[in-house]
Structure formats: C-alpha cells, structure tokens
Design a protein around this motif. Sequence first.
Motif, PDB file in Angstrom:
ATOM      1  N   LEU A   1     -54.925 -66.954  13.765  1.00 28.16           N
ATOM      2  CA  LEU A   1     -54.312 -66.842  15.084  1.00 28.16           C
ATOM      3  C   LEU A   1     -54.905 -67.846  16.061  1.00 28.16           C
TER       4      LEU A   1
ATOM      5  N   ARG B   1     -52.646 -70.714  17.693  1.00 27.13           N
ATOM      6  CA  ARG B   1     -52.487 -70.760  19.150  1.00 27.13           C
ATOM      7  C   ARG B   1     -52.851 -72.146  19.686  1.00 27.13           C
TER       8      ARG B   1
ATOM      9  N   GLU C   1     -49.847 -58.387  20.441  1.00 27.16           N
ATOM     10  CA  GLU C   1     -51.160 -58.861  20.874  1.00 27.16           C
ATOM     11  C   GLU C   1     -51.192 -60.345  21.188  1.00 27.16           C
ATOM     12  N   THR C   2     -50.217 -61.096  20.682  1.00 29.63           N
ATOM     13  CA  THR C   2     -50.275 -62.545  20.822  1.00 29.63           C
ATOM     14  C   THR C   2     -48.866 -63.113  20.921  1.00 29.63           C
TER      15      THR C   2
ATOM     16  N   ALA D   1     -58.941 -63.615  19.493  1.00 21.22           N
ATOM     17  CA  ALA D   1     -58.796 -64.684  20.471  1.00 21.22           C
ATOM     18  C   ALA D   1     -59.467 -65.983  20.065  1.00 21.22           C
TER      19      ALA D   1
END
Length: 336
Positions: A40, A44, A94-95, A168
């Motif tokens: 992730l 991102r 969540e994303t 994150a």
Amino acid sequence: MTRTTAALTTTTTDETHVYTKLLVPLDGSSYSERALPVALALARRSAAEIDLVHIHDLPMVSGPAPRYDTRFDAEMREAMRAELEAVAERLRQETDVPLRTTFLDGPVAPTLAAYAANHLPPLIVMTTHGRGGLSRLWLGSVADALVRNTGVPVLLVRGEGEPPTDVAAPVFRHVLVPLDGSERAEAVLEHAVRLGAPRAATYTLLTVVAPRLMFARSYPRMRTPPVDQDDLEPRLAEAQAYLDRVAGELRRSGATVATRVMVNLQTAQGILEAAASEGADLIALATRGRGAVPRLMLGSVADKVVRGAETPVLVIRPMDMEPELAPPGPDEQGGG
C-alpha cells in the motif's frame, strides 16, 4: 570485475519511481496480509493499482484413498472468494489506492507464476516465512517459482511478529545491494532505486569476498587454516575499485551511495551481517550472477538471505536468463 553497466545512467532518484501495478498474493490468512502495508505504501507513492490474487487449489478429503469432494470444493471456493472481496473492501475503506481482486483456480505456484508472467506487474509483494520448518515449503513452491519463471521482481516481506496495523508508511531509507561484478547482478539496481525513499534513501553497494585458505601440512592442528593474504589483498582492491565505479554512476544520477567490501567465507552470512551493521531496511539482490559470487540462486545464497534477514528482501531473475528448472544446489562459495 572490470565493467560498469550502462543501464545505470538511465536511473535517477528524481524520477517518480513509478509502479503501475503491484501483485499481492493472499491465501486467506492474516499471515499473508502482512505484506499489505508495504504494498500500500509503494502503491500510494506511485499511484499504482494493487491486484489482490488468490489461487484456489483443489481440496482433497483425507482417507485411505484421498479423493476430490466437489461439494466441499464449491463451499471452499465461495468462502475464499468472499474473504478476498472482504479484504479488498476493508482496504478501500482505509485507503484511496486503486484495488482489484483476481480469483484463480489451479496449483498455487505454477498458476501464480503463469498469471504474473502473462500480466507482467512491475512488482510482486508477498509474505514469506523466515526461519522455521515452513520456510522451504513457501519459498520453494511460490516465491521460488515466481522468481525462476517470470523475471518479475519479488519483494518478500517477513511474516513473523505481530500483524501490522499501520498501512501508511513503511518506506525504505537504507537499501543494501550485494553485487558480484556481473551485469546480471547489477540488474537489481534499477529496482532497488525504485524502492528507495525518493531523494531520501541511502544505497550501500556490497561485495563479499571469500578468502582462499592456505591448506598445508604446517597447519595440521588449526581449526581454520590461515588466509592467503597475497591472494586476498588484490581481490579486495579490485572489488573496491569496481564498487567505486558503480557507485559513481549512481551518484551522477542523484543517489546517495556508500560502498563496502567485506571478507567472509559464507556469502549469505556476510550479506546478513552487513545488513545488520549498516542498519539496512531492505536487501536487494539478483538470484544469479557470475564473478566473485559464483552463483546467487534462490535455494542457495538468496534463499539463506531471505530466511535469515530481519528486513524485506527484493529478489529478481534478470529477464535474459532461462528459467531454472533443476532444483537448486548448495551454495558454491564457501559452502554457504
């Protein structure tokens, strides 16, 4: 070690390190999901899509003669498909990373390898067992097949410890890159630079030199014969000169690069010791090379690095190599 690959001149730390697609294999366990935070974060950073892939193998009912149960298979397929969609939906909450799911049927390793080869994602991110009895089963059946048959770089994330809760920010700020003087080993450099934190990562180029030992009747009781220093000194100087040339190419592209030459009879052990002492948070290496390291192959040096590393490990088989069909042999450098 007399050459520096021209491919390095195309690499720059000012580029966006683009990954258009990441493939993350999931098996329905929370263990396999431990690769997701890394995937992730990378997706991102480069606005990449993540493809969550589950391979459904035929379940066999145990007994005197194991048999295929169609009803049980249908139930398992639906349960695993629902679980895969549930993971994707949870992540979408969540994303904002684009996500898709792929559900395939067949033997896990060859099916996943064929899918990766046909769809050519720039990077596969997956959980791997480290130490323990299951390490060779997982590496041998899945990661090994991917590396040997696709040429796609595979980022292996250790699955031990508590499951990650923060999706994150794992980023790689110190990348250790073992090199052996070969163009094939240097093929990992482009991918190592892509994975490093943009304009914030340090890359340490490492060559492990195995000393030649002086076996003679004059040392009959010594547990380890002395090192042939006359042979070792020029090899260390040659290795340093080689790394300096490669580092110079990377520095001209804007990277922060350090070099290290170390002596160790065991290649994998030397890599692991360097990773620990340098504080590296990623090890990036090719699975085969020629030069000071006679062979870097999953099941040998790379396998031992993956199983022993405390950090993620990126492995790649250069695209110009034929797939490895034979089982890996022992480490040919120093018996490691």
